[in-house]
Design a protein around this motif. Structure first.
Motif, PDB file in Angstrom:
ATOM      1  N   ASN A 227      17.312 -18.796   7.410  1.00 38.96           N
ATOM      2  CA  ASN A 227      18.028 -19.644   8.367  1.00 38.96           C
ATOM      3  C   ASN A 227      17.666 -21.106   8.173  1.00 38.96           C
ATOM      4  O   ASN A 227      16.511 -21.443   7.883  1.00 38.96           O
ATOM      5  CB  ASN A 227      17.700 -19.251   9.805  1.00 38.96           C
ATOM      6  CG  ASN A 227      18.922 -19.233  10.693  1.00 38.96           C
ATOM      7  OD1 ASN A 227      19.515 -18.181  10.905  1.00 38.96           O
ATOM      8  ND2 ASN A 227      19.345 -20.395  11.182  1.00 38.96           N
TER       9      ASN A 227
ATOM     10  N   TYR B   4      26.272 -17.711  14.172  1.00 35.81           N
ATOM     11  CA  TYR B   4      25.888 -18.727  15.140  1.00 35.81           C
ATOM     12  C   TYR B   4      26.903 -18.819  16.264  1.00 35.81           C
ATOM     13  O   TYR B   4      28.091 -18.542  16.097  1.00 35.81           O
ATOM     14  CB  TYR B   4      25.582 -20.071  14.499  1.00 35.81           C
ATOM     15  CG  TYR B   4      26.693 -20.904  13.909  1.00 35.81           C
ATOM     16  CD1 TYR B   4      27.798 -21.309  14.649  1.00 35.81           C
ATOM     17  CD2 TYR B   4      26.586 -21.380  12.600  1.00 35.81           C
ATOM     18  CE1 TYR B   4      28.775 -22.124  14.110  1.00 35.81           C
ATOM     19  CE2 TYR B   4      27.560 -22.196  12.046  1.00 35.81           C
ATOM     20  CZ  TYR B   4      28.653 -22.564  12.807  1.00 35.81           C
ATOM     21  OH  TYR B   4      29.616 -23.375  12.268  1.00 35.81           O
TER      22      TYR B   4
ATOM     23  N   VAL C 215      21.532 -18.530  16.972  1.00 35.19           N
ATOM     24  CA  VAL C 215      22.016 -17.379  16.223  1.00 35.19           C
ATOM     25  C   VAL C 215      21.927 -16.143  17.108  1.00 35.19           C
ATOM     26  O   VAL C 215      20.884 -15.877  17.711  1.00 35.19           O
ATOM     27  CB  VAL C 215      21.201 -17.186  14.930  1.00 35.19           C
ATOM     28  CG1 VAL C 215      21.692 -15.965  14.156  1.00 35.19           C
ATOM     29  CG2 VAL C 215      21.288 -18.442  14.057  1.00 35.19           C
TER      30      VAL C 215
ATOM     31  N   HIS D 119      15.778 -12.303   6.403  1.00 30.50           N
ATOM     32  CA  HIS D 119      16.612 -13.214   7.187  1.00 30.50           C
ATOM     33  C   HIS D 119      16.249 -14.641   6.794  1.00 30.50           C
ATOM     34  O   HIS D 119      15.085 -15.040   6.884  1.00 30.50           O
ATOM     35  CB  HIS D 119      16.369 -13.002   8.688  1.00 30.50           C
ATOM     36  CG  HIS D 119      16.886 -14.113   9.553  1.00 30.50           C
ATOM     37  ND1 HIS D 119      16.173 -14.628  10.619  1.00 30.50           N
ATOM     38  CD2 HIS D 119      18.041 -14.826   9.512  1.00 30.50           C
ATOM     39  CE1 HIS D 119      16.862 -15.593  11.191  1.00 30.50           C
ATOM     40  NE2 HIS D 119      17.996 -15.737  10.537  1.00 30.50           N
TER      41      HIS D 119
ATOM     42  N   SER E  71      22.891 -18.880   8.534  1.00 31.38           N
ATOM     43  CA  SER E  71      22.108 -17.663   8.327  1.00 31.38           C
ATOM     44  C   SER E  71      22.543 -16.885   7.092  1.00 31.38           C
ATOM     45  O   SER E  71      23.699 -16.938   6.675  1.00 31.38           O
ATOM     46  CB  SER E  71      22.241 -16.744   9.544  1.00 31.38           C
ATOM     47  OG  SER E  71      21.944 -17.417  10.743  1.00 31.38           O
TER      48      SER E  71
ATOM     49  N   TRP F 151      18.048 -15.316  16.923  1.00 30.69           N
ATOM     50  CA  TRP F 151      17.150 -16.369  16.446  1.00 30.69           C
ATOM     51  C   TRP F 151      17.658 -17.682  17.015  1.00 30.69           C
ATOM     52  O   TRP F 151      18.869 -17.912  17.043  1.00 30.69           O
ATOM     53  CB  TRP F 151      17.150 -16.427  14.919  1.00 30.69           C
ATOM     54  CG  TRP F 151      16.538 -17.679  14.346  1.00 30.69           C
ATOM     55  CD1 TRP F 151      17.198 -18.805  13.931  1.00 30.69           C
ATOM     56  CD2 TRP F 151      15.153 -17.944  14.151  1.00 30.69           C
ATOM     57  NE1 TRP F 151      16.312 -19.745  13.476  1.00 30.69           N
ATOM     58  CE2 TRP F 151      15.040 -19.242  13.599  1.00 30.69           C
ATOM     59  CE3 TRP F 151      13.991 -17.218  14.379  1.00 30.69           C
ATOM     60  CZ2 TRP F 151      13.817 -19.815  13.282  1.00 30.69           C
ATOM     61  CZ3 TRP F 151      12.775 -17.792  14.057  1.00 30.69           C
ATOM     62  CH2 TRP F 151      12.696 -19.069  13.509  1.00 30.69           C
TER      63      TRP F 151
END
Length: 686
Positions: free
Chosen positions: A400, A345, A357, A398, A386, A376
């Motif tokens: 998050n 991040y 991110v 992934h 993440s 993201w």
């Protein structure tokens, strides 16, 4: 529906369920960023806020050629429940929106559009959500100031103005943060529309994406995306996010207490949606051929340690969507094609709404990480934090966290997958849709021996209180949290509970099916806590490990290596004043070291015979750590802090990243004692 014609007068239209609409005439306005720096009460004199968010620029001319009607008010509970009577059962959820005339909340984008379709079929009138361009046009009502009221917002529109942690019991003010959402209580703008600044955010029809500089006519946003636009701001946030120009967005399936909607009437504009033409670097020209394990540049039987590489490549002075201020909490994965993909991040404040991110790729055979680009980031939501993982068939996952606004308190959890080495990703799936605790992913994901996927998430928002274990037995489609709803354990030797001791915990499965975890905080007898589960995370027993505690700005990692041993990376003590730890060097003598170390267990965590500093063991040189601070790497000192993430590539190299640097080494290096002061460095360093 084509027979419905917007009125040319200022006449109010009332529909069959009592909703009131006013006409909006065609016209032209300037959409986007403010023309002067924002006043300190809005910007707090922070550079990334002084001229509005990056996505409000470039300002550009927009022409609306099709008159339309817009609801005077946000849709209320009683209006929405003509369509969806079952919604009455969630009135008052978390205390919000109990009464008939309060704005309806806990409604996602699909439900809002379904309501519009229901009304359209019921009345043969083209009800729909407004486009983002129509929304800002109607909000401004001819103004070009920060709000339609001028450059300040009257107190009547101020509702719980703060970075809210609600409903986290530890950091929020509890029920005192619940505010009424009654519509029509604020000042109407010049065109007669109420609550355009605050109360609740409002869904728009558009997929979110960047503005273009040229003038536009009847823009409708993008052809596809991950987030739908929301506008207007809400209660429980700062006034900055209530400005006419401010843009927010949300995953279309997300629903919570900050988002409602307003309805428009009119045929949808025939404009072609835009297509995003420029891919981020990490998604560009990604090779799809899988690599095998062999490499020519090192002998796997000999110790190998590569000089650390800085992977956080963000230009100094960046103020969005990349931020040079603070880059932290990384995740790394080895792709089937041999590339490494790292995400982390990027923000100014860890609790801020700007936190998103970013990602970077180190392509197979290359020596340098590529410049970072956005990976993201639901706009104006704190995307904290993440995890990445690649399964045995090459699918990359992934995970998050996703806040309702600021802070990492009210998090839902999203999951995406990639089957092309991280070049493209599936649409986000809300695997834990409720915004609450226990949904902040930690970079510790693996396939258990029973074929389930194990993922850990912080159980609390503070520095003590434990970690939650999430398990999926259907490859990520559904998840269970065995400790949810259980009492907070007593983290002491011999005690048992339903959570892992320590936050930011890392977990590994032992060969006898037990789980072992190390965490930060919840210190036991002055040592890092160790938790053991014999029933796949249903219950845990607690004891001290042999390792020092980790503190703020630090996170340890565990990994089962492909060769069999268990790998641990952690720190000797506080990053600001590292305590020494004794290791045994190649001469058989003990000496003090400080900073990041590696440990290896050959007997399932019972003992850790191989412990060494993660350093090039040189005479001393300065290297960057988190946020550009410097540390000295030497025979006796290593990086003092950072959140760690680790993976192992097809060639069996171990790739460890901190919040700034990428280290690579092999098992032979880990099992070779560090040199004594009189010895020449024994490992091959690149």
């Amino acid at each position: 529906m084509s027979g419905f014609k917007p009125a040319n007068s200022n006449e109010t239209f009332t529909n069959s369920i009592g909703m009131k609409f006013k006409p909006v005439s065609a016209g032209t306005y300037t959409r986007g960023g403010c023309h002067t720096p924002l006043p300190p009460e809005l910007s707090e004199d922070k550079p990334h806020l002084l001229n509005g968010d990056f996505d409000e620029h470039p300002a550009h001319q927009v022409t609306i050629t099709q008159p339309f009607y817009l609801g005077l008010y946000q849709v209320t509970n009683i209006e929405y429940e003509y369509f969806a009577p079952d919604h009455r059962s969630i009135r008052g959820k978390l205390g919000f929106s109990n009464d008939d005339d309060e704005a309806v909340v806990f409604v996602d984008w699909h439900q809002a559009t379904a309501f519009c379709r229901w009304l359209a079929e019921k009345e043969n009138i083209p009800y729909r959500l407004p486009t983002e361009a129509e929304w800002e046009y109607a909000c401004r009502a001819g103004s070009q100031t920060h709000y339609h009221t001028g450059n300040q917002l009257p107190d009547i529109s101020h509702k719980n103005v703060r970075e809210s942690w609600y409903p986290d019991p530890a950091r929020s003010d509890g029920d005192s943060e619940v505010v009424p959402l009654t519509v029509g209580q604020t000042l109407a703008n010049e065109w007669g529309f109420y609550d355009m600044h605050g109360n609740v955010e409002e869904w728009c029809s558009d997929w979110y994406g960047p503005y273009q500089e040229k003038a536009q006519t009847n823009p409708v946003g993008y052809a596809e995306g991950n987030y739908r636009v929301t506008r207007g701001g809400s209660h429980s946030t700062k006034l900055y996010y209530l400005r006419s120009a401010n843009r927010s967005g949300a995953v279309p399936e997300d629903q919570h207490w900050l988002i409602g909607f307003r309805v428009a009437i009119g045929e949808f504009p025939s404009t072609e949606p835009r297509v995003i033409s420029k891919l981020p670097l990490w998604a560009t020209a990604v090779k799809q051929e899988a690599v095998k394990g062999e490499r020519q540049d090192f002998d796997p039987e000999r110790p190998y340690f590569a000089s650390p590489k800085k992977y956080v490549q963000i230009p100094e002075g960046s103020i969005g969507p990349l931020f040079s201020n603070h880059n932290h909490v990384p995740a790394i994965v080895s792709c089937p094609n041999g590339d490494l993909l790292a995400i982390w991040y990027s923000c100014v404040s860890e609790r801020g709404r700007e936190l998103n991110v970013v990602g970077s790729r180190l392509r197979f055979g290359q020596q340098e990480w590529e410049p970072a680009e956005t990976f993201w980031g639901v706009p104006d939501r704190n995307n904290h934090a993440s995890a990445l993982w690649c399964d045995e068939v090459g699918k990359i996952y992934h995970f998050n966290g996703l806040s309702v606004a600021a802070t990492w308190g009210p998090l839902a959890m999203v999951m995406r997958t990639s089957e092309d080495n991280g070049a493209t990703w599936s649409r986000p799936k809300l695997v834990h849709p409720e915004h609450t605790l226990r949904h902040m992913p930690i970079e510790s994901v693996f396939r258990a021996q029973d074929e389930s996927i194990v993922l850990v998430c912080d159980a609390v928002t503070g520095g003590n209180g434990g970690t939650a274990l999430h398990i999926s037995r259907d490859n990520g489609q559904t998840w269970v949290d065995p400790g949810e709803g259980q009492l907070t354990p007593t983290f002491e030797t011999g005690q048992r509970g339903n959570w892992i001791a320590g936050i930011h915990a890392s977990v590994v499965q032992l060969t006898d099916d037990r789980l072992m975890a190390f965490g930060r905080g919840d210190t036991i007898e002055g040592k890092m806590p160790m938790s053991i589960s014999e029933d796949m995370g249903q219950t845990w027993s607690y004891q001290p490990s042999q390792f020092p505690v980790v503190s703020g700005g630090q996170r340890c990692v565990l990994l089962r290596l492909k060769e069999g041993p268990i790998f641990l990376a952690s720190f000797t003590g506080d990053r600001k004043d590292p305590a020494p730890m004794l290791i045994t060097d190649a001469s058989g003598q003990e000496r003090e070291v400080r900073g990041m170390f590696a440990a290896l267990s050959l007997d399932e965590g019972q003992t850790w015979p191989h412990i060494r500093l993660i350093s090039d063991d040189g005479s001393g040189r300065e290297i960057e750590t988190m946020d550009g601070r410097l540390f000295t790497m030497s025979l006796d000192s290593a990086e003092p802090g950072g959140y760690l993430s680790v993976c192992q590539s097809a060639d069996n190299l171990i790739h460890l990243i901190t919040s700034q640097q990428h280290y690579a080494f092999n098992l032979a290096w880990l099992t070779t004692p560090g040199p004594s002061r009189s010895e020449v460095h024994p490992c091959h360093s690149h």
